[in-house]
Design an enzyme around this catalytic site. Structure first.
Site, PDB file in Angstrom:
ATOM      1  N   CYS A   1       1.129  -1.104   0.312  1.00 54.40           N
ATOM      2  CA  CYS A   1       0.284  -0.077   0.186  1.00 54.40           C
ATOM      3  C   CYS A   1       0.472   1.548  -0.066  1.00 54.40           C
ATOM      4  CB  CYS A   1      -0.368  -0.184   1.166  1.00 54.40           C
ATOM      5  SG  CYS A   1      -1.673  -1.306   1.771  1.00 54.40           S
TER       6      CYS A   1
ATOM      7  N   ASN B   1       0.575   0.439   5.992  1.00 57.81           N
ATOM      8  CA  ASN B   1       1.476  -0.756   5.259  1.00 57.81           C
ATOM      9  C   ASN B   1       2.439  -1.695   5.284  1.00 57.81           C
ATOM     10  OD1 ASN B   1       2.351  -1.384   2.387  1.00 57.81           O
ATOM     11  ND2 ASN B   1       4.569   0.046   2.702  1.00 57.81           N
ATOM     12  N   GLY B   2       1.614  -2.933   4.689  1.00 56.25           N
ATOM     13  CA  GLY B   2       2.304  -4.086   5.360  1.00 56.25           C
ATOM     14  C   GLY B   2       1.755  -5.039   6.061  1.00 56.25           C
TER      15      GLY B   2
ATOM     16  N   GLY C   1      -0.799   0.886  -4.589  1.00 58.17           N
ATOM     17  CA  GLY C   1      -2.096   0.341  -4.299  1.00 58.17           C
ATOM     18  C   GLY C   1      -3.287   0.747  -5.584  1.00 58.17           C
TER      19      GLY C   1
ATOM     20  N   TYR D   1      11.175  -4.629  -7.599  1.00 58.50           N
ATOM     21  CA  TYR D   1       9.619  -4.307  -8.752  1.00 58.50           C
ATOM     22  C   TYR D   1       8.614  -3.164  -7.639  1.00 58.50           C
ATOM     23  CZ  TYR D   1       5.297  -5.787 -10.352  1.00 58.50           C
ATOM     24  OH  TYR D   1       3.826  -6.369 -10.979  1.00 58.50           O
TER      25      TYR D   1
END
Length: 582
Positions: A2, A104-105, A31, A260
């Site tokens: 995210c 985020n995670g 996201g 990425y």
């Protein structure tokens, strides 16, 4: 994966919403499932969040109602929980003090945390999102102060306790009503977040938190500084306080960010993403040369895979960011003194495939996404370069496309080593059995893909491609390549649960219950909360009720969003999304 963002403006009369939305659009690659913004003015929160892309959710009318000079925002790519509208972030609790929270995670001890919040803290969890768990753990820790008004020291103590209780990888931003904004990062620093400053004409400062530095660059912020592992930063209108709360952990950011996920124009933990990808190409060239010489193979041309779109499959996912493989492929071609050509023409309005539900849909989508130009393939031995190979769906179709237009030989090179293990820290990798490299060597992978040869970057070279730009980065989370998880709490039982919940079949059925930890969650005062012990009668009853509810979901196959966490006018905050459109 995210994207998170927090903004506090120096002028209390200026609204932050427009800049937050602009910042989220720069994080859209992190996201595309849902997005949300909550602002604060005079101690009151204003919210807009929904499923969809930033450009679709935040129209002029919605943004105009987000008043206030500070706020936080989030773009969501679901790894834990579901894609339900109710799980769009930020999340909100009114007690204590009024808190909104974005994350985020991924947490790795969610079941233990749920039981603690239910049986000890008596806090209701309304979604399957571990972000809501983090918020309620934080809120519960603040509640224990019993104070009418809290200060920075109370907040640092609450976050330190959270870091002891919550396992996994996480980067978080939060906002306390009428107080300020907060950011913190897990003790291993797995997920990224940083801060920046913008000096105003009247001598004040605006402050920004963001997952990536590109947001700071675009908005005119300077002095970008990554939040350290185990560190928390609290910003109010009068002060900036920062403190490392859980030291002596191994700092190990996820190396897949550079491979990425991150934008090439970002800098993470002192390393340019663009430069690291150039280095990946240089080092991969050395491995390619070694393998080609050993097998006495000659290559005519280097062609990048133009499919590195980080977009989750949804009705809103039709945009992209620059390709991750191009930079590495160009450097590789230069290093090998080979011509570099764009052999694939891309349809820029089709979605990323490795996170697209359904193997058949992924196969069909690859052909719609790309068209191979026969001019660059016919009669040639081609070296195709991609950032990574996950399921192999895209790679296999690309190789076949190259052969269909006349390629004599196809060698496929990956900038990342073989991906053989699940990611448990916030990237929605498939189960091990769905990974093309699982229990296969490069020769077997080449046969499965239909390639004449597959060449992988070595893990030491991948690490070197990032580490050379910041020698202080002594370790990375490379778990998808090695199966070694830096938090040290991942066992086979947990991985089996992850795989059961992420497998293709599981996506079409009800959630799978996470296994309980055999270890109790440590409490800050040294006492155990007893979550790892045997189930009490009440817990057993709760488990039975959960199973009954899961059965109902399986039977009904309900597609609705379910209860809302502040997503409508009844629960939580009023939502300005599509106000007046009915």
């Amino acid at each position: 994966m995210c994207g998170i963002l927090g903004l506090l403006l120096h002028s209390p009369t200026q609204d932050a919403a427009v800049e937050i939305c602009e910042g989220l659009s720069l994080l859209q690659h992190r996201g595309q499932d849902a997005c949300g913004v909550v602002t604060c003015a005079k101690g009151r929160f204003y919210q807009c969040k929904a499923n969809g892309m930033v450009r679709d959710v935040f129209d002029k009318k919605a943004v105009s109602k987000l008043i206030g000079s500070m706020g936080i925002g989030h773009v969501r790519y679901p790894t834990a929980g579901s894609s339900a509208h109710s799980e769009a972030q930020p999340f909100y609790v009114n007690s204590p003090y009024g808190i909104v929270f974005a994350h985020n995670g991924n947490l790795t001890n969610t079941q233990d945390l749920k039981r603690f919040l239910d049986f000890e803290a008596h806090r209701h969890i309304n979604t399957e999102s571990d972000s809501e768990l983090l918020l309620n753990i934080f809120a519960n820790n603040l509640q224990k102060t019993g104070k009418f008004r809290i200060n920075e020291e109370d907040i640092f103590t609450a976050i330190k306790d959270l870091m002891i209780e919550c396992k996994g990888g996480y980067a978080c931003v939060a906002m306390l009503a009428g107080f300020g904004i907060i950011a913190f990062r897990d003790p291993c620093g797995i997920r990224p977040v940083g801060m920046a400053v913008r000096h105003t004409n009247d001598g004040g400062n605006d402050y920004l938190f963001s997952s990536e530095s590109v947001v700071a660059d675009a908005a005119g912020f300077t002095e970008w500084d990554d939040v350290k592992a185990g560190e928390a930063i609290i910003i109010t209108r009068t002060s900036v306080s920062r403190r490392t709360l859980v030291p002596n952990k191994t700092f190990a950011p996820d190396i897949f960010e550079w491979v990425y996920f991150a934008r090439p124009d970002s800098v993470l933990d002192g390393v340019s993403v663009y430069r690291s990808r150039m280095a990946m190409g240089d080092l991969l060239a050395e491995e390619v040369r070694r393998v080609l010489d050993m097998k006495n193979i000659e290559v005519d041309v280097v062609i990048p895979v133009s499919t590195s779109q980080r977009w989750k499959h949804s009705a809103y996912s039709n945009r992209q960011v620059p390709d991750t493989s191009r930079v590495a492929a160009l450097n590789l071609a230069q290093k090998l003194n080979l011509p570099y050509r764009e052999g694939f023409v891309k349809n820029r309005y089709v979605d990323r495939t490795f996170i697209m539900p359904g193997q058949q849909m992924r196969r069909k989508n690859v052909r719609r996404k790309l068209n191979a130009m026969a001019l660059e393939f016919s009669g040639k031995s081609v070296l195709i370069v991609d950032d990574s190979i996950v399921r192999g769906t895209t790679s296999k179709e690309i190789i076949q496309m190259a052969k269909d237009v006349g390629a004599v030989k196809v060698i496929f090179a990956s900038c990342a080593p073989p991906i053989r293990y699940s990611n448990v820290y916030g990237i929605d990798m498939p189960s091990r059995n769905e990974l093309i490299a699982y229990h296969r060597n490069p020769s077997q992978i080449a046969e499965a893909l239909g390639a004449d040869l597959v060449i992988y970057q070595t893990l030491p070279d991948l690490v070197r491609s990032v580490q050379q730009f910041n020698p202080k980065l002594e370790a990375f989370d490379c778990s998808v390549f090695t199966g070694e998880y830096v938090t040290g709490d991942i066992d086979e039982k947990y991985l089996e649960w992850v795989e059961a919940s992420r497998s293709e079949k599981a996506r079409l059925s009800a959630p799978v219950t996470e296994p309980s930890s055999s270890i109790t969650i440590p409490r800050p005062n040294g006492h155990s909360n007893g979550l790892g012990g045997g189930l009490t009668a009440a817990m057993k009853q709760l488990a039975m009720e959960e199973e009954e509810e899961a059965m109902k979901r399986r039977e009904a196959m309900v597609g609705c969003s379910g209860p809302m966490n502040g997503a409508d006018d009844i629960v939580g905050l009023h939502n300005t999304f599509k106000v007046g459109s009915m």
